[in-house]
Design a protein around this motif. Structure first.
Motif, PDB file in Angstrom:
ATOM      1  N   ALA A   1       0.904  -1.213   0.091  1.00  0.00           N
ATOM      2  CA  ALA A   1       0.142   0.088   0.011  1.00  0.00           C
ATOM      3  C   ALA A   1       0.844   1.284   0.018  1.00  0.00           C
ATOM      4  O   ALA A   1       1.997   1.357   1.024  1.00  0.00           O
ATOM      5  N   LEU A   2       0.602   2.041  -0.834  1.00  0.00           N
ATOM      6  CA  LEU A   2       1.275   3.374  -1.132  1.00  0.00           C
ATOM      7  C   LEU A   2       0.512   4.544  -0.483  1.00  0.00           C
ATOM      8  O   LEU A   2      -0.646   4.796  -1.138  1.00  0.00           O
ATOM      9  N   LEU A   3       0.629   5.179   0.689  1.00  0.00           N
ATOM     10  CA  LEU A   3      -0.108   6.017   1.035  1.00  0.00           C
ATOM     11  C   LEU A   3       0.646   7.585   1.066  1.00  0.00           C
ATOM     12  O   LEU A   3       1.627   7.755   0.926  1.00  0.00           O
ATOM     13  N   GLY A   4      -0.307   8.444   0.732  1.00  0.00           N
ATOM     14  CA  GLY A   4       0.077  10.232   0.772  1.00  0.00           C
ATOM     15  C   GLY A   4      -0.998  10.866   0.326  1.00  0.00           C
ATOM     16  O   GLY A   4      -1.889  10.479  -0.098  1.00  0.00           O
TER      17      GLY A   4
ATOM     18  N   GLU B   1      -6.380   4.310  -6.078  1.00  0.00           N
ATOM     19  CA  GLU B   1      -7.322   4.864  -5.562  1.00  0.00           C
ATOM     20  C   GLU B   1      -8.719   4.085  -5.835  1.00  0.00           C
ATOM     21  O   GLU B   1      -9.845   4.588  -6.410  1.00  0.00           O
ATOM     22  N   PRO B   2      -8.620   2.742  -5.965  1.00  0.00           N
ATOM     23  CA  PRO B   2      -9.680   1.763  -6.627  1.00  0.00           C
ATOM     24  C   PRO B   2     -10.851   1.859  -6.137  1.00  0.00           C
ATOM     25  O   PRO B   2     -12.115   1.835  -6.771  1.00  0.00           O
ATOM     26  N   THR B   3     -11.079   2.259  -4.965  1.00  0.00           N
ATOM     27  CA  THR B   3     -12.626   2.317  -4.063  1.00  0.00           C
ATOM     28  C   THR B   3     -13.220   3.533  -3.861  1.00  0.00           C
ATOM     29  O   THR B   3     -14.151   3.879  -3.008  1.00  0.00           O
ATOM     30  N   ALA B   4     -12.359   4.728  -4.314  1.00  0.00           N
ATOM     31  CA  ALA B   4     -12.754   6.059  -4.108  1.00  0.00           C
ATOM     32  C   ALA B   4     -14.095   6.293  -4.853  1.00  0.00           C
ATOM     33  O   ALA B   4     -14.320   5.996  -5.849  1.00  0.00           O
ATOM     34  N   GLY B   5     -15.000   6.861  -3.830  1.00  0.00           N
ATOM     35  CA  GLY B   5     -16.248   7.046  -4.244  1.00  0.00           C
ATOM     36  C   GLY B   5     -17.263   5.975  -4.744  1.00  0.00           C
ATOM     37  O   GLY B   5     -18.181   6.143  -5.517  1.00  0.00           O
TER      38      GLY B   5
ATOM     39  N   THR C   1      -3.124   2.370  -4.099  1.00  0.00           N
ATOM     40  CA  THR C   1      -2.878   3.670  -3.217  1.00  0.00           C
ATOM     41  C   THR C   1      -4.269   3.843  -2.812  1.00  0.00           C
ATOM     42  O   THR C   1      -5.330   3.356  -3.757  1.00  0.00           O
ATOM     43  N   THR C   2      -4.365   4.383  -1.789  1.00  0.00           N
ATOM     44  CA  THR C   2      -5.757   4.626  -1.326  1.00  0.00           C
ATOM     45  C   THR C   2      -5.860   5.829  -0.130  1.00  0.00           C
ATOM     46  O   THR C   2      -4.797   6.015   0.647  1.00  0.00           O
ATOM     47  N   HIS C   3      -7.018   6.438  -0.132  1.00  0.00           N
ATOM     48  CA  HIS C   3      -7.080   7.288   1.060  1.00  0.00           C
ATOM     49  C   HIS C   3      -8.042   6.672   2.257  1.00  0.00           C
ATOM     50  O   HIS C   3      -8.342   7.278   3.219  1.00  0.00           O
ATOM     51  N   TYR C   4      -8.280   5.668   1.897  1.00  0.00           N
ATOM     52  CA  TYR C   4      -8.986   4.756   3.135  1.00  0.00           C
ATOM     53  C   TYR C   4      -8.067   3.902   3.564  1.00  0.00           C
ATOM     54  O   TYR C   4      -7.750   2.935   3.530  1.00  0.00           O
ATOM     55  N   ILE C   5      -7.453   4.681   4.969  1.00  0.00           N
ATOM     56  CA  ILE C   5      -6.282   4.078   5.267  1.00  0.00           C
ATOM     57  C   ILE C   5      -6.658   2.804   6.009  1.00  0.00           C
ATOM     58  O   ILE C   5      -5.806   2.106   6.215  1.00  0.00           O
ATOM     59  N   GLU C   6      -8.021   2.684   6.404  1.00  0.00           N
ATOM     60  CA  GLU C   6      -8.289   1.553   7.159  1.00  0.00           C
ATOM     61  C   GLU C   6      -8.339   0.390   6.339  1.00  0.00           C
ATOM     62  O   GLU C   6      -8.046  -0.596   6.984  1.00  0.00           O
TER      63      GLU C   6
ATOM     64  N   ALA D   1      -2.954  -4.730   3.653  1.00  0.00           N
ATOM     65  CA  ALA D   1      -1.570  -4.660   3.204  1.00  0.00           C
ATOM     66  C   ALA D   1      -0.465  -5.272   4.048  1.00  0.00           C
ATOM     67  O   ALA D   1      -0.844  -5.520   5.298  1.00  0.00           O
ATOM     68  N   ASP D   2       0.331  -6.014   3.096  1.00  0.00           N
ATOM     69  CA  ASP D   2       1.614  -6.531   3.999  1.00  0.00           C
ATOM     70  C   ASP D   2       2.639  -5.680   4.303  1.00  0.00           C
ATOM     71  O   ASP D   2       3.359  -5.476   5.504  1.00  0.00           O
ATOM     72  N   ARG D   3       2.810  -4.770   3.626  1.00  0.00           N
ATOM     73  CA  ARG D   3       4.023  -3.587   3.750  1.00  0.00           C
ATOM     74  C   ARG D   3       3.172  -2.410   3.262  1.00  0.00           C
ATOM     75  O   ARG D   3       2.370  -2.381   2.325  1.00  0.00           O
TER      76      ARG D   3
END
Length: 308
Positions: free
Chosen positions: A35-38, A160-164, A190-195, A201-203
């Motif tokens: 997972a790539l967060l930002g 961002e596959p599940t955005a909206g 990548t996701t904005h849904y951090i949960e 994610a593994d890493r």
């Protein structure tokens, strides 16, 4: 596990002078969920677009399955499926036809049974002969995923596959992701849904202002950077934190009914026992207490805030 994606000294600077990606090194192992967060504009999509061959890097190298994405583009791209943020489909085509066409773009022979399986897995079977223009936004998102899977990629990027999208699609999506991973497919999202990242994610990598600031296993990241909060539910409300408790930097919450103490989970001495003794000495009673570790979201926010 061997690396399926190897990124070395990768950068991207646009003609305007904007440095979208600072020198980046990253190894992604085969079969993992990364997972790539930002925040918005951090460089997530730039990094993914370079690996997928959509954006040309300024410098550095990327290997996908051992194939250089520039020198051996076709072999590298054949391994990769991409679900972009934007909905981009042929709206006048049917669902089945567009998925079949996507498979053919990679030179693969027709395989009706595989296409039907992908449509079933994404709850699109009953929409297979419907024109895409008639579908809801959530259904169009499912079609994008089906197109990305049409050529049986070994690496799947989900931007961002599940955005909206609706809850049902999100549930179906993560069930599909787990199934793909069990089949050896590497997932980068990548996701904005951090949960979701915390659950799946593994890493995890955190990127901010074009710089990859941390990469670690999810559990290790939370252990190293996490904090724990001790909440004491008081027997009687107090108007302010007593002067005798200033060493613990307590916060008074819930109209004076709770004291909150934040401490480092890895500290050799956390001061909890001495805090409780001091409260007893001061005659401050509590009827209950509980602790809570930092969530991944809190860690993410702290990491990004430190670099602003």
């Amino acid at each position: 596990m061997p690396s399926v994606i190897s990124i070395s000294k990768l950068t991207k600077r646009y003609a305007s002078g904007v440095e979208a990606l600072k020198p980046t090194d990253l190894e992604i192992e085969q079969g993992e969920i990364f997972a790539l967060l930002g925040p918005n504009g951090a460089g997530k999509t730039t990094l993914i677009s370079i690996v997928c061959g959509i954006v040309t890097p300024t410098s550095g190298t990327v290997l996908a399955g051992g194939h250089d994405i520039l020198r051996d583009y076709r072999a590298a791209r054949a391994l990769i499926g991409l679900v972009p943020q934007e909905l981009a489909t042929d709206t006048f085509e049917t669902v089945r036809a567009t998925v079949k066409f996507s498979r053919g773009l990679f030179g693969l022979p027709p395989d009706a049974s595989y296409v039907d399986k992908v449509l079933r897995d994404l709850s699109l079977a009953d929409k297979a002969d419907a024109k895409i223009m008639t579908l809801s936004g959530g259904m169009k998102r499912r079609v994008m995923i089906a197109k990305a899977l049409a050529h049986e990629p070994r690496i799947l990027f989900l931007d961002e596959p599940t955005a909206g999208v609706d809850v049902e699609l999100r549930r179906d999506m993560w069930a599909l992701v787990r199934g793909l991973r069990e089949g050896g497919v590497t997932i980068i999202l990548t996701t904005h849904y951090i949960e979701e990242a915390e659950q799946m994610a593994d890493r995890i990598g955190v990127i901010s202002r074009g710089q990859l600031i941390v990469v670690d296993e999810k559990a290790a990241l939370m252990q190293k950077l996490g904090t724990r909060r001790l909440t004491l539910h008081l027997q009687e409300p107090i108007a302010a934190v007593p002067a005798g408790l200033e060493d613990w930097q307590l916060v008074l919450n819930a109209d004076g009914n709770e004291l909150e103490y934040t401490f480092d989970v890895n500290a050799e001495r956390q001061g909890i026992a001495s805090l409780l003794r001091r409260m007893t000495d001061l005659g401050i009673g509590f009827k209950d207490l509980h602790t809570r570790e930092s969530s991944l979201e809190e860690i993410f926010v702290n990491l990004v805030s430190e670099r602003r």
